[in-house]
Design an enzyme around this catalytic site. Sequence first.
Site, PDB file in Angstrom:
ATOM      1  N   TRP A 103       0.830  -1.208   0.000  1.00  0.00           N
ATOM      2  CA  TRP A 103       0.000   0.000   0.000  1.00  0.00           C
ATOM      3  C   TRP A 103       0.865   1.258   0.000  1.00  0.00           C
ATOM      4  O   TRP A 103       0.526   2.255  -0.624  1.00  0.00           O
ATOM      5  CB  TRP A 103      -0.915  -0.004   1.227  1.00  0.00           C
ATOM      6  N   HIS A 104       2.007   1.181   0.687  1.00  0.00           N
ATOM      7  CA  HIS A 104       2.845   2.368   0.827  1.00  0.00           C
ATOM      8  C   HIS A 104       3.605   2.712  -0.445  1.00  0.00           C
ATOM      9  O   HIS A 104       4.054   3.852  -0.590  1.00  0.00           O
ATOM     10  CB  HIS A 104       3.821   2.193   1.994  1.00  0.00           C
ATOM     11  N   GLY A 105       3.758   1.779  -1.356  1.00  0.00           N
ATOM     12  CA  GLY A 105       4.451   2.146  -2.582  1.00  0.00           C
ATOM     13  C   GLY A 105       4.828   0.960  -3.436  1.00  0.00           C
ATOM     14  O   GLY A 105       4.909  -0.181  -2.963  1.00  0.00           O
TER      15      GLY A 105
END
Length: 468
Positions: free
Chosen positions: A314-316
């Site tokens: 989700w963060h990247g």
Amino acid sequence: MVFSSLPFLFVFFPITFLLYFIVPKKAKNILLLITSLIFYAWGEPIYVFLMIFTCLIGYYTALWMEKYPKHNKKILIGTIIFDLAILGFFKYANFLIDNINGIFNLSINALELSLPIGISFYTFQIMSYTIDVFKKEVKAEKNFFYFTTYVSLFPQLIAGPIVRYQTISDELHNREVTLEKFSQGFTRFVIGLGKKVLLANNIGALFNSITASSEITTIMAWLGTFAFGLQIYFDFSAYSDMAIGMGKMLGFSFLENFNYPYIANSVTNFWQRWHMSLSTFFRDYVYIPLGGNRCSKIKHIRNIFVVWGLTGMWHGASWNFIIWGLYFGVLLVIEKFFLKKYLEKIPNVLRIIYTDFLVLISWAIFSFDNFSDLKNWFAKMFGIGTKVSSEQTLYYLKNYAIILVICIIGCTPLFKNLIVKLEQKLKKNKILLTTFDIVCLIVCILILLLSIAYLVNASYNPFLYFRF
């Protein structure tokens, strides 16, 4: 447009709030929708249509699930696939192409796509809404404009917190703004602005200076990692403060997103305090549906790794984020099944040191998406092929000592507790309490003026969570 920008502070913010209090009650949501779309289109003029289209799918999905209850599961699965496909395409398409090229020695051209700002946040909000309608925890919103207002509401649009529909569904239809609420909201906004501009930006400059240095010592590497940990906390928690503050000024009650995570006494406790809206999302919509901890030990461990693998993704779109997520998965498994009984026996201060040390390691992983740079950074952190200290190290320690001390204190509830205790003592004396309120107002104005002065003169004003 970001909250800590001059166009927002001097144009968008005053005009929006002035119009909000002028228009009739029935027109407030429409005004918020229009201003929110303008706010988003300021930086993403094309992708605003993607957000509206995604809202349209989420809106009709919820209505169809209520209209056709026998088919609601199929409808829900269809809309989740659609939401994840949109998110996956824009966020991970080029990541997938890069990996295919690397594995099969191909030269497929990367797609010329920019990541739509806030797509991870508003996609998760729409997903949470449709799932909650499926679970009959909320009723489907009948008014498309109200629903789109909920998704696109500018205070939380581009960087959260992830606001669930059930949290503000009543306020979306009937809310009231009192002078006290507006004052509290404005104070919270100004505190957030100060945290971002005066603390996050300045401590972030230390991290950038160290990483750009030609000779990084062991102490500098740890100092840089520490600075990055402080920067990302003050950067993101400040944005949440400003979002919560503006929400209150508009009559909405957003849930807290941070609760002094650096005083957590375990990794488990850290994630109960850091980015709480994301942790809650994965807990309620992934971890618990998979069985949570009410299953065999093997499945429980599987559930933890699934959640943290997804959290990293989700963060990247980079392997370092996936490793970062799985790193926390490993730590949480070790804590839950092995360390918990031992941690409970040691002094709390040692537990905090243990937690912050492991979190600092995670920020080193998080901050470098190039494995070569990450490997070199860890080598420097643990004294492999580098000096322990140097004159430049002492220079950084001296020049950033004050901001480091302020940031460390700011990571604790010390200031907040002192203000609360003082206010409680002064409640018996109305004159002193009034004086106290005036002093708080003056401090608030000073923070605002200092932040604006800094923004006028500064060229460094990043926002780390834009890339998520």
